[in-house]
Structures are given as C-alpha cells and as structure tokens.
Design a protein around this motif. Structure first.
Motif, short mmCIF file in Angstrom:
data_model
loop_
_atom_site.label_atom_id
_atom_site.label_comp_id
_atom_site.label_asym_id
_atom_site.label_seq_id
_atom_site.Cartn_x
_atom_site.Cartn_y
_atom_site.Cartn_z
N PRO B 222 0.55 -1.28 0.04
CA PRO B 222 0.04 -0.06 0.00
C PRO B 222 0.66 1.02 -0.06
O PRO B 222 0.71 2.15 -0.59
N SER B 223 1.96 1.07 0.61
CA SER B 223 2.52 2.61 0.87
C SER B 223 3.46 2.70 -0.55
O SER B 223 3.63 3.61 -0.82
N GLY B 224 4.14 1.56 -0.84
CA GLY B 224 4.78 1.34 -2.37
C GLY B 224 4.26 1.99 -3.33
O GLY B 224 4.78 2.20 -4.26
N LEU B 225 2.76 1.91 -3.31
CA LEU B 225 2.00 2.05 -4.47
C LEU B 225 2.12 3.90 -4.72
O LEU B 225 1.61 4.17 -5.92
N ALA B 226 2.75 4.41 -3.89
CA ALA B 226 3.12 5.88 -4.12
C ALA B 226 3.61 6.19 -5.51
O ALA B 226 3.69 7.11 -6.07
N ALA B 227 4.57 4.90 -5.90
CA ALA B 227 5.29 5.32 -7.14
C ALA B 227 4.52 5.41 -8.20
O ALA B 227 4.79 6.13 -9.17
N LEU B 228 3.24 4.75 -8.33
CA LEU B 228 2.45 4.85 -9.33
C LEU B 228 1.39 6.00 -8.97
O LEU B 228 1.25 6.88 -9.84
N LEU B 229 0.88 6.10 -8.03
CA LEU B 229 -0.12 7.31 -7.32
C LEU B 229 0.47 8.69 -7.67
O LEU B 229 -0.39 9.68 -8.04
N LEU B 230 1.58 8.82 -7.57
CA LEU B 230 2.39 10.14 -7.58
C LEU B 230 1.91 10.87 -8.73
O LEU B 230 1.51 11.99 -9.14
N SER B 231 2.23 9.96 -9.97
CA SER B 231 2.20 10.33 -11.32
C SER B 231 0.62 10.69 -11.69
O SER B 231 0.07 11.50 -12.32
N LEU B 232 -0.28 9.88 -11.27
CA LEU B 232 -1.56 9.96 -11.22
C LEU B 232 -2.21 11.17 -10.56
O LEU B 232 -3.02 11.95 -11.24
N ALA B 233 -1.63 11.42 -9.34
CA ALA B 233 -2.05 12.90 -8.58
C ALA B 233 -1.76 13.81 -9.51
O ALA B 233 -2.41 14.78 -9.70
N LEU B 234 -0.61 13.99 -10.00
CA LEU B 234 -0.25 15.04 -10.77
C LEU B 234 -1.05 15.35 -12.37
O LEU B 234 -1.50 16.30 -12.37
N ALA B 235 -1.52 14.01 -13.04
CA ALA B 235 -2.10 14.21 -13.97
C ALA B 235 -3.54 14.39 -13.69
O ALA B 235 -4.18 15.00 -14.89
N VAL B 236 -4.26 14.13 -12.66
CA VAL B 236 -5.64 14.69 -12.44
C VAL B 236 -5.64 15.86 -11.91
O VAL B 236 -6.92 16.49 -11.80
N ASN B 237 -4.48 16.70 -11.42
CA ASN B 237 -4.64 18.13 -11.06
C ASN B 237 -5.12 19.06 -12.05
O ASN B 237 -4.47 18.91 -13.12
N GLY B 238 -6.16 19.52 -11.99
CA GLY B 238 -6.95 20.48 -12.81
C GLY B 238 -6.08 21.40 -13.45
O GLY B 238 -5.99 21.76 -14.63
N LYS B 239 -4.90 21.98 -12.80
CA LYS B 239 -3.92 22.91 -13.30
C LYS B 239 -3.16 22.56 -14.40
O LYS B 239 -3.09 22.82 -15.48
N ASN B 240 -2.49 21.20 -14.06
CA ASN B 240 -1.91 20.50 -15.05
C ASN B 240 -2.58 20.23 -16.39
O ASN B 240 -2.23 20.16 -17.31
N VAL B 241 -3.96 20.06 -16.09
CA VAL B 241 -4.80 19.54 -17.38
C VAL B 241 -5.01 20.82 -18.17
O VAL B 241 -4.92 20.85 -19.20
N TYR B 242 -5.47 21.94 -17.54
CA TYR B 242 -5.63 23.06 -17.97
C TYR B 242 -4.58 23.77 -18.78
O TYR B 242 -4.54 24.42 -20.01
N LEU B 243 -3.56 23.44 -18.30
CA LEU B 243 -2.18 23.93 -18.85
C LEU B 243 -1.55 23.24 -19.94
O LEU B 243 -0.48 23.36 -20.54
N GLY B 244 -2.28 21.70 -20.16
CA GLY B 244 -1.86 21.21 -21.17
C GLY B 244 -0.74 20.13 -20.79
O GLY B 244 -0.14 19.48 -21.60
N ALA B 245 -0.47 20.20 -19.55
CA ALA B 245 0.83 19.29 -19.37
C ALA B 245 0.47 17.93 -18.82
O ALA B 245 1.45 17.12 -18.42
N SER B 246 -0.76 17.73 -18.74
CA SER B 246 -1.13 16.45 -18.03
C SER B 246 -1.45 15.51 -19.54
O SER B 246 -1.99 15.77 -20.33
N PRO B 247 -0.63 14.31 -19.28
CA PRO B 247 -0.80 13.39 -20.16
C PRO B 247 -2.64 12.81 -20.50
O PRO B 247 -2.68 12.15 -21.21
N LEU B 248 -3.35 13.01 -19.20
CA LEU B 248 -4.58 12.47 -19.37
C LEU B 248 -5.49 13.55 -19.79
O LEU B 248 -6.77 13.45 -19.46
N ARG B 249 -4.86 14.68 -20.20
CA ARG B 249 -5.79 15.88 -20.40
C ARG B 249 -7.01 15.83 -21.17
O ARG B 249 -8.11 16.32 -21.03
N ASP B 250 -7.02 14.75 -22.25
CA ASP B 250 -7.89 14.67 -23.08
C ASP B 250 -8.49 13.11 -22.98
O ASP B 250 -9.17 12.50 -23.83
N LYS B 251 -8.70 12.42 -21.83
CA LYS B 251 -8.61 11.30 -21.56
C LYS B 251 -9.91 11.06 -20.71
O LYS B 251 -9.95 9.97 -20.34
#
Ligand SMILES: [Zn+2]
Lengths: 456, 432
Positions: B222-251
C-alpha cells in the motif's frame, strides 16, 4: 528585543535555555503558463524556546510573542519530563553581535509592479521561444528575515537575512513526451541578482525543446563525468549528510563506518564544508546556537578528518565545534546541517578527463537527489553520451545511483574548474526541515563503474 | 470571528473577500536512538486573506491576528497587479456532516504519549536489541474558520493523532531503515500493531537476496503504490490539465487503467486523516471518483482553475490536494497474490521518488525497501536495485489487487488513503 529575551530567559530553571524569534516578510510573483498565477505577500512572526535538562530537550514554539516567560516555563516543564540522563553541551564563548543586511538594490524599495513586470518578461521569453513550448513557470520571491537569538549563557545575536530568488521553467511537449528546462538565480545581496536574466530564460526554453528529441539513456554501468553543479549535489547528498554527526553520535555502528582516519578516496580528494565562505548560500557568521562558523575539512587527502557538529553532538563525541546547528524556520529547533559543501579543486582539465573514455555518460546539473546513509540516488537534468573521448548526443532521464563508499573510491579524476551552483528557491531537506539554503559546489569529477538507471 | 472582521475591513476597498484562520495547538514526543529525546508544545496561528478588486485577485497572510490592517493593506496592494479572477466566491451552502473531532484526544497528556512511544520502542528492541529504535507520538487540535463576502461562514474543530515507530539496523556498511505509522483524527490506536508491523519489515529484511536484472512481476505494498499514485495525482490535477501538461488531459471517459482499478477521493471517511467538510476556498468537500473500473472520471479543480478551464470546483482547496484516496479492494487474497509469483519483487519504499518527470508517468527509482519473491515466498531484502517504468503503462498492466487494504497515513506518508496491495504484470528491474 534584547531586554525582552533576556528577561524571559530568567524564567528558566534548567541547565541551558535559548530563545529565537523571527520576523519574516515575504513577497512573491508566480506565473504559470500565460497567466499570473499568484502575487502577494505574507508576514510570519514567531519563535521557539529550547530548554535542556539532564540530556532531554523541551521545546515551545509559538506565533504569539505576548508572554515569552510563559513559553520559557513551558519548555522547561517539558524538558524535565524528558530528561533522565546526562547533559552534553560544548562550551563556546558568549558573543553579542548585530549583523545588518547589505543590499546593492533593496528589494523592499522595488514596487510590486516592477517585480511583476520582471517575471512577466522572462515568462514571455520562454513562451515565445518555440512552438513546442507547452507551458512555463516563473517564480520570483524575496524574503527579509530578522532573527533575534539569546541564550542563558549570555549570547545575544541580532541578524538580518535577506534573500531574493528566481526560478524559470520551460515545459516542452511533443505528443506524449514532456520535457523541462530550467534556470535559477538570485542572491543575498539584493534585487539586481534577479535582473538581466533574459538569456538564461531563453536557454531554459531551448534545453526543454532539445530534450524532446533526446532519447532516454539506456540503463547500465558507465564511466560518468559529472559537471560542477552535479558534483556539488553528489557531494552534499551522498557524502555530506553522513558527516552530520547527529546520524553518528548515538550510533556505534555508524561511528565505526565513519571513523576518523579512515580512507574514503584517492589522495586528491578533499571535501570541505565552510559556513564562513564569503557570499555562499549557506553562509552565516554564527550558527543557530551562537557558535562561530568556520572552514571544516571533512575529507583531506582522501582521509576522513572531521565532521559537522552542534554543541550537543560535539560534546558527546569529544570533537571540536564546527558551527553547523541550523534551522529552517522558528517552528523547528536547529539540527546539524551543512552550510557550503564542496569537493575542492583538483588538477585535471576537462579535456584531459574525457579523452580516454570510449563509452560513458556526461551528467549535467541536478533536478533532485535523495540519500539514505550509504545509498544515494539523484537525477541529472540531462546528460550527454561520451563516445570515443568526445561529448556526443544529448540524452534524458539520467539517474545516478549507488553506494557512496564505493562511489567515492571510484572517483579517479578531479577537475581544475571549481564552481558553485547559483541561488534558487530550492534547498536541502532533512527530517521535516525544508528548504534550507545550502551552497553546493565542486569541479568536474570522473566516476568509474557508476550505475545509471533507466529502462533497458 | 476575526475572519469576518477582516472580510469587513477588506470590503471597504474590495468588491469581494475571503479570510481563513487556522489556530492550532500541538503536543509531540520524539524518541531517537533508543531514548526519549525531546518533547514539544506548539501554538500556531495563520490568517490567509484573498481579495478581489476591479476583477483582480490579491492575497496576503499573517501570523498575527492583531495585524488586521497590515494583512488587508498588503492584499489590496497585491490586487492592483493581480491576475484576473476567473471565479466568484461561493455562496453559503449546506455542509456534509463529518467526523473530525474526538474528545478523547483532549485529555491526552505528554506522560501518556511518552508511555505509548516507550512501549513501541521496547517491542522493537526486544525483537532485536541491535536495532536503533525511534518513535513519535503527536496530537494536534486545530480550528479552521472561514468567512467570505457573500455571507458564507464556516468553522470546524479538528483533532489529529499520529503514532509511529521506526528503527535502523547497521551491519558492516549495510544500513536498513524500516518503520510504520498511522495518522488519523481519533485516539483509538493499536500501538502494539504498529510496532509489530515495523518489526515485520525488519524480520523480512534479515536475509539479503540477490536478484538478477530483467523484467518481472512487481507487487506494490500500500505505501509502495506511491510510485504509481504520484504520477496519477499530478495528471488529475486540474491545473496541469488546463495548462496542457497532463498526459490525461483529453482522456476523460476513456479507459486509462485496468478495469480492476477504482480510485475514489473521499473527504468524508469518518476520522480519516484528511477528512473535512469544506476547503480553504469555502467550497464544500465532495466525493470525487477519479478512476472507475479503469475509466478516468474526474480532474480536481480549485475555484480559479475551474473558472479558467470551464469546469466545476471539486472542493480540493486552492492548492488542489487530494484528500483520502480510497482504492476498491480486489478479488485476490494477498497471500494468494504472493503465492502466484514465481520470480518477482515486492516494493515498499523508494529513494528518488518524484525526481525526473513524474507527470509523464516515467519513474526510475532506487528500491529502498523491497523484497525478492521466489516460488511464491518473500525470501529476503534486495539491495542496490532500480525499478523503472511508466506509471500510466503500469496501471494498465495491473494483474491483481488484494482483498485486504491498509491505511497509508501520517505526516511521513506521500499520500493518505486506504490502499490494497497491487500487482503489476511486468516492470524493468536493474540490479547492480
Ligand atoms: Zn540535503
């Protein structure tokens, strides 16, 4: 303030007590992408009382300065709950001193409109640099901190600590590939330290664009040359933290690993921490326990000769004071920290160092590092392959990792080009104290058999 | 309330204003190197003010509740040069009831906290006297007051309780760190279980198991999952989506992960470490499904970013921080998951997490605490091993999720949440 602190300390009934009060005025301007993200200012006032009794510490931290004697009593009661052993506390001569800021261009006199215009210009340069620039970040911040420190042994120090810093980041995108370029700047000597940064902003943007086309480095073992900034980060992260004696003083096994007199590297290797270095990012006249700072050799001619101390760890280990008790903020007691840490200049020019390497990696700058005793890992901002003695193609995702003891032994060449990393918003983190200003420096160095991470 | 006074003062010149005040009292005890090292009492106050003048935003903050004039004047000055406001402050709204205050924490004094820490240390020492043990116990009472110029006004009192045990074991030049801790808003905590978990990490690490480089199945604790959740957390951050920096922005609405993966951000978990009823912008908290059966459902937005992006604020505050991440349990008992791995790696902690380009999903981290799996069993700790891959590829390649879940929480955690063990089909492992 001197009278208030001295009067409050009279309430103590323990072996040693001190108070530190800080007043910090901070202004910032942040751009993110085309938009002004945030502009504002804050004022943070507060302090900490420390009380030492039978080897145990009691702390009281506060924002409210009204009743300082009450905070002193609180810390003393707490220390008495904790202390059951022996106090170790190295003596130092009491000092009374006032250190005034000296600013070429005082950022407190610069209107907010001008700071905004400055950040905006750098931001425009990045965004307009190339069509693949996706977004940007520009962070300007200035701090004017005043510290008042007094202890129960007669020391009183008043110090002004100004800081101006700047970070510019360019983010380029090509499909799913996103790459960053960045530059940092600033200094303790005023607003002019963040002016005339246009060229740097352009080069951050250019690097992000170039990295889009760069392949990831393929993982494996290489001969690695690190540039000056990265040498500084390596020295700090991989070795410097081991010299912080709070890791060592109550740990017999660590003492054995870090025995003074032990060989850590070649004759040419000298590692120094110097809190008195003029103009350094980690420079102070006194540390946060009133101990004068100084130049401390950690490794001299390859041999471990010293380490960094607070008054407690120096007494406990029977070693000389080094002036390395520092704190990031009044909410935290000082702990043993580095100041300006560097590998001293060697003799080898860069061209000489690289010419025999058939296949290697030239790792440049750092975007973060972390260490856990013997293990370290840090990420270069970018790198170049070295082929047939020449710097070849740009590569990304260069992560260096290894065992510090082996790596220090594997340094077989030290450059003649010592340089210091520029100021910026970052700093060292230890425990929950982050970011502390530290100076990082060194020349180019060559490391044999260094593990470079990456997908294979 | 002072916050209403500040808002009123700001409205003399501003068209809109909001103020938040947090007042906090903390007690903490800290054990280091086998002994009680320090104890602390702390008092903190912070006031944050945001004003809108002629459609532009200015902010300021202070630690001095008497500095009403100063904090208002600095915010007004900043607003002259501020960014245009893309939002209106929220109207008063009904808040979801939340369990965030446990009166049992109030009478807890330092001597009892010292006793709890000592007990955990003693357990670790009696398992192995060579371990240099440490422990920390802290309690925190804080009050959050919010007011804005549209008449919204909320106040909440929270309790926090954090308990952890850790140690280091040095053998030759080999140094092992391990520990376990819990952070929550109620007092009831099983110190024995925390110490036992820390001991288990040491126990499993007694042997060092060499491992060969290659691609292999990897189980994230559970705590090791940070390795994956860290990227997911950044990618669902609306600011990164709005700025176009999130690889999930159109998904949004698309399959981005294995159908077995469901992640919900839930601010209403009773006594959860990040539970609360409203955020620092006066937006009521809400349950936000992030990933449902592998389909991306939401991004998280603050007021201003939501305004710019044409989205709705999600109650994650001006900094867009996730609250309690709750991952749905899977079908597989953990023991069975482990038994199914012929040769692989269990990863728990990393060095270098967050370096490089985490928003891209790329990671290349040193496995700080990880165990080799051989014929379905943990056979020892791995050393000098790098784990590399892409988090967004890895979540598509999830082959099993455990039925059991654990809380990852506390001031030392990368994130807070109720998390299962997660197995990924193949990742690249580089051994020295
Ligand atoms: Zn550091």
């Amino acid at each position: 303030m001197r009278d208030r602190l001295t009067a409050a300390l009279k309430a103590h009934d323990v072996e040693y007590a001190d108070i530190r009060v800080e007043d910090n005025l901070n202004t910032w301007v942040n751009f993110q992408g085309p938009d002004l993200d945030s502009i504002g200012s804050s004022r943070t006032v507060g302090g900490i009382v420390r009380a030492l009794y039978k080897g145990g510490w009691g702390y009281a931290t506060f924002n409210d300065l009204d009743d300082l004697p009450k905070r002193v009593r609180e810390a003393c009661i707490t220390a008495r709950l904790v202390g059951t052993g022996t106090t170790y506390w190295a003596p130092t001569d009491p000092v009374v001193d006032t250190i005034k800021a000296s600013l070429v261009k005082d950022f407190r006199q610069v209107p907010l409109a001008e700071k905004k215009a400055l950040a905006e210009e750098y931001n425009r340069i990045i965004l307009g640099h190339h069509k693949s620039i996706q977004t940007s970040a520009v962070r300007y911040a200035d701090y004017f901190k005043t510290l008042w420190y007094a202890n129960s042994q007669g020391t009183y120090i008043e110090e002004e600590k100004p800081d101006t810093n700047l970070l510019v980041v360019a983010i380029a995108r090509d499909g799913d590939i996103v790459q960053n370029g960045y530059e940092t700047g600033g200094g303790a000597d005023g607003y002019q330290s963040v002016e005339n940064f246009q060229e740097k902003a352009r080069s951050a943007a250019q690097k992000a664009v170039e990295l889009l086309a760069a392949p990831p480095v393929s993982g494996g073992k290489y001969t690695v040359i690190t540039n000056q900034d990265l040498t500084g980060v390596f020295t700090h992260e991989a070795f410097g933290h081991l010299s912080e004696s709070d890791f060592v003083y109550e740990n017999p096994q660590m003492q054995e690993i870090m025995t003074l007199g032990k060989r850590f590297g070649s004759d040419e290797l000298n590692i120094i921490d110097d809190g008195s270095l003029p103009g350094g990012l980690g420079t102070h006249r006194y540390d946060y326990e009133g101990v004068p700072t100084r130049k401390n050799y950690l490794i001299k001619d390859g041999i471990l000769v010293g380490r960094l101390h607070s008054r407690e760890t120096a007494a406990k280990m029977g070693e000389p004071l080094s002036g390395n008790a520092r704190s990031v903020h009044f909410q935290h007691p000082p702990i043993v920290r580095m100041t300006n840490t560097y590998i001293d200049q060697g003799k080898t020019p860069f061209a000489e160092m690289i010419k025999d390497i058939d296949l290697g990696v030239y790792a440049v700058r750092s975007i973060g590092g972390q260490t856990a005793m013997e293990m370290f890992t840090f990420s270069a901002a970018y790198g170049y392959m070295i082929r047939n003695g020449q710097v070849a193609e740009l590569v990304r995702d260069v992560v260096l990792t290894g065992n510090v003891f082996e790596t220090l032994q594997n340094i077989d060449c030290i450059g003649d080009d010592l340089a210091w990393e520029p100021n910026g918003p970052g700093g060292c983190g230890k425990g929950d104290q982050h970011p502390l200003r530290v100076g990082l420096g060194g020349p180019h160095i060559r490391i044999q058999n260094c593990v470079v991470g990456g997908q294979q | 309330m002072i916050v209403q006074e500040i808002v009123a003062k700001a409205l003399e010149k501003a068209q809109a204003a909001q103020a938040v005040m947090v007042s906090q009292e903390t007690s903490a005890v800290d054990f280091e190197n086998d002994r009680l090292k320090s104890a602390e009492s702390s008092q903190r106050t912070k006031i944050d003010l945001k004003v809108i003048v002629d459609g532009k935003v200015g902010i300021s903050s202070t630690t001095d509740p008497r500095d009403v004039e100063g904090v208002v004047q600095r915010a007004l000055e900043a607003a002259q040069f501020g960014s245009p406001a893309h939002f209106e402050l929220p109207e008063p709204q009904a808040l979801n009831p939340v369990e965030i205050f446990d009166p049992a924490i109030l009478p807890l004094e330092k001597p009892e906290m010292i006793r709890m820490g000592q007990q955990m240390m003693d357990m670790v020492k009696s398992y192995n006297p060579e371990i240099l043990a440490g422990a920390a116990v802290n309690k925190n009472l804080y009050k959050v007051e919010y007011a804005n110029s549209r008449g919204a006004s909320y106040s909440a009192e929270h309790t926090d309780f954090n308990v952890g045990a850790a140690g280091q074991l040095v053998r030759g030049t080999d140094i092992l760190f391990a520990g376990h801790g819990i952070g929550q808003k109620k007092r009831a905590v099983d110190t024995e279980a925390i110490a036992a978990q820390a001991i288990e990490y040491f126990h499993l690490a007694e042997e060092i198991a060499p491992i060969e480089s290659g691609e292999m199945p990897v189980i994230f604790t559970p705590s090791g999952l940070a390795a994956l959740l860290l990227s997911l957390a950044l990618a669902v951050n609306g600011k990164n989506v709005y700025l176009g920096a999130s690889p999930l922005r159109d998904k949004l609405g698309q399959q981005i992960a294995s159908p077995s993966l469901t992640i919900v951000d839930d601010p209403f978990v009773p006594y959860g470490p990040r539970t609360s009823a409203f955020d620092d912008e006066g937006v009521p908290r809400q349950v936000t499904p992030l990933v449902e059966k592998g389909v991306l459902r939401n991004f998280i937005y603050d007021l201003d970013t939501a305004g710019r992006a044409g989205a709705k604020p999600t109650g994650h505050g001006s900094e867009r921080r996730l609250t309690n991440l709750v991952i749905e349990p899977g079908q597989t008992p953990y023991a069975e998951m482990l038994r199914g791995v012929e040769k692989g790696l269990l990863v728990h902690e990393f060095l270098g997490l967050g370096q490089g380009n985490p928003i891209n999903g790329e990671f290349s981290v040193n496995v700080f605490l990880g165990y080799k799996i051989e014929h379905g069993k943990l056979v020892g700790r791995v050393k000098d091993v790098m784990l590399a891959g892409n988090a967004f590829d890895a979540i598509k390649d999830i082959t099993a999720i455990s039925q059991e879940r654990e809380w990852v929480s506390g001031p030392w955690a990368w994130f807070n949440g109720l998390i299962p063990h997660v197995q990924v089909g193949k990742l690249s492992v580089t051994a020295k």
